[in-house]
Design a protein around this motif. Structure first.
Motif, PDB file in Angstrom:
ATOM      1  N   GLN A 190      11.134   8.662   6.568  1.00 24.48           N
ATOM      2  CA  GLN A 190      12.353   8.580   5.778  1.00 24.48           C
ATOM      3  C   GLN A 190      13.566   8.539   6.694  1.00 24.48           C
ATOM      4  O   GLN A 190      13.785   9.450   7.501  1.00 24.48           O
ATOM      5  CB  GLN A 190      12.478   9.770   4.822  1.00 24.48           C
ATOM      6  N   LYS A 210      15.717   3.112  -3.166  1.00 27.12           N
ATOM      7  CA  LYS A 210      16.622   3.679  -2.176  1.00 27.12           C
ATOM      8  C   LYS A 210      17.115   5.069  -2.568  1.00 27.12           C
ATOM      9  O   LYS A 210      17.546   5.838  -1.728  1.00 27.12           O
ATOM     10  CB  LYS A 210      17.821   2.755  -1.962  1.00 27.12           C
ATOM     11  N   PHE A 263       9.046   3.063  -2.570  1.00 26.89           N
ATOM     12  CA  PHE A 263      10.173   3.820  -3.093  1.00 26.89           C
ATOM     13  C   PHE A 263      11.418   2.965  -3.229  1.00 26.89           C
ATOM     14  O   PHE A 263      11.657   2.050  -2.438  1.00 26.89           O
ATOM     15  CB  PHE A 263      10.510   4.977  -2.141  1.00 26.89           C
ATOM     16  N   GLY A 298      18.783   4.552   6.614  1.00 31.79           N
ATOM     17  CA  GLY A 298      18.915   3.109   6.487  1.00 31.79           C
ATOM     18  C   GLY A 298      17.769   2.441   5.756  1.00 31.79           C
ATOM     19  O   GLY A 298      17.986   1.516   4.967  1.00 31.79           O
ATOM     20  N   GLN A 299      16.562   2.888   5.997  1.00 36.27           N
ATOM     21  CA  GLN A 299      15.379   2.238   5.418  1.00 36.27           C
ATOM     22  C   GLN A 299      14.765   3.007   4.258  1.00 36.27           C
ATOM     23  O   GLN A 299      13.858   2.490   3.591  1.00 36.27           O
ATOM     24  CB  GLN A 299      14.311   2.034   6.508  1.00 36.27           C
ATOM     25  N   GLY A 300      15.224   4.197   4.016  1.00 37.13           N
ATOM     26  CA  GLY A 300      14.650   4.985   2.931  1.00 37.13           C
ATOM     27  C   GLY A 300      13.261   5.486   3.285  1.00 37.13           C
ATOM     28  O   GLY A 300      12.950   5.720   4.450  1.00 37.13           O
ATOM     29  N   LEU A 301      12.441   5.630   2.267  1.00 38.03           N
ATOM     30  CA  LEU A 301      11.079   6.131   2.443  1.00 38.03           C
ATOM     31  C   LEU A 301      10.134   4.957   2.616  1.00 38.03           C
ATOM     32  O   LEU A 301      10.037   4.083   1.767  1.00 38.03           O
ATOM     33  CB  LEU A 301      10.659   6.931   1.209  1.00 38.03           C
ATOM     34  N   PHE A 303       6.116   3.763   3.781  1.00 37.65           N
ATOM     35  CA  PHE A 303       4.723   4.170   3.932  1.00 37.65           C
ATOM     36  C   PHE A 303       4.225   3.848   5.340  1.00 37.65           C
ATOM     37  O   PHE A 303       4.387   2.733   5.832  1.00 37.65           O
ATOM     38  CB  PHE A 303       3.891   3.430   2.891  1.00 37.65           C
ATOM     39  N   TYR A 358       4.722   9.208   5.493  1.00 37.48           N
ATOM     40  CA  TYR A 358       5.883   8.373   5.220  1.00 37.48           C
ATOM     41  C   TYR A 358       6.979   8.702   6.225  1.00 37.48           C
ATOM     42  O   TYR A 358       7.101   9.827   6.687  1.00 37.48           O
ATOM     43  CB  TYR A 358       6.426   8.621   3.810  1.00 37.48           C
ATOM     44  N   ASP A 407       0.827  -1.188   0.000  1.00 38.37           N
ATOM     45  CA  ASP A 407       0.000   0.000   0.000  1.00 38.37           C
ATOM     46  C   ASP A 407       0.865   1.242   0.000  1.00 38.37           C
ATOM     47  O   ASP A 407       1.978   1.231   0.506  1.00 38.37           O
ATOM     48  CB  ASP A 407      -0.906  -0.007   1.236  1.00 38.37           C
ATOM     49  N   LEU A 428       2.953   4.485  -1.722  1.00 41.09           N
ATOM     50  CA  LEU A 428       4.063   4.487  -2.660  1.00 41.09           C
ATOM     51  C   LEU A 428       5.161   3.574  -2.135  1.00 41.09           C
ATOM     52  O   LEU A 428       5.501   3.608  -0.958  1.00 41.09           O
ATOM     53  CB  LEU A 428       4.617   5.899  -2.817  1.00 41.09           C
TER      54      LEU A 428
END
Lengths: 114, 114
Positions: free
Chosen positions: B37, A106, A104, B40-43, B45, B35, A100, A102
């Motif tokens: 950010q 890295k 993304f 280490g894990q990025g973006l 949800f 979200y 669910d 977006l």
């Protein structure tokens, strides 16, 4: 599980040259993809999107290519400018399944050399 | 049209405390997504709200919660803060809910947990 990932963490190009940023995705059911640009201290900014019924889409100085056979998309930036320096993310938000929200990649840090 | 706004922009909290972040979507947008950010894990949800109802939720513990008001403004709450909750929290809006559409992001709230 589903993932959207970028091949290169950093890309350095000369000002005026063209840049190509790549992205691989794993969910073959994904049918909608977006490229975002994130500058330092800011939220992601929408650049361009593409749906799976297209192979190519062009915007102002940017082109997105989608290869569904190998589950790969790329962002081409023509005649790069200093203001193009940023982190670029590909994201998937297709109705064909997947997580669910977006999903993304890295991110790739694009550095424009003077 | 004004963009997505988030308040506060920066926040420092101590472990064990709770925090509430606020997001005002673009005028006319009824969908708000959150979200997290991190380097280490990025973006990732967190959740999506549409017409005051949570539609989707990401893979985060129950300490993360949110709500949406009748004017589409949204808040997210994190209780019993942990060091790992330090992140940039981004809010995104759209006039439609679900998949298949781009989302427009705010500048984020930078949360530091000490």
């Amino acid at each position: 599980g589903e993932s959207v990932g970028l091949h290169l963490p950093t890309l350095s190009v000369q000002e005026g040259d063209n840049s190509i940023i790549n992205c691989a995705y794993s969910n073959s059911a994904s049918d909608y993809f977006i490229w975002y640009k994130q500058e330092s201290g800011k939220g992601p900014q929408f650049i361009i999107d593409i749906r799976s019924n297209m192979d190519k889409r062009q915007g102002q100085r940017v082109t997105v290519l989608l290869n569904k056979t190998v589950k790969h998309l790329s962002l081409q930036i023509a005649a790069t400018q200093p203001g193009d320096s940023a982190v670029y993310f590909c994201a998937e938000n297709g109705a064909g399944g997947g997580a669910d929200g977006l999903t993304f990649g890295k991110g790739t840090h694009l550095i424009i050399q003077p | 049209k004004a963009g997505v706004t988030q308040t506060p922009r920066y926040l420092i909290k101590t472990r064990g405390q709770q925090v509430t972040l606020s997001c005002s979507p673009i005028s006319g947008h009824r969908s708000v997504s959150w979200y997290q950010q991190t380097p280490g894990q990025g973006l990732q949800f967190l959740f999506e709200y549409f017409s005051e109802t949570q539609r989707n939720k990401g893979n985060f513990p129950g300490r993360f919660s949110g709500r949406q008001f009748s004017n589409s403004r949204s808040e997210m709450n994190v209780s019993t803060l942990e060091l790992g909750d330090s992140a940039l929290y981004l809010c995104a809006s759209h006039n439609l809910a679900g998949k298949g559409y781009e989302q427009y992001f705010g500048p984020g709230t930078r949360l530091t947990v000490t």
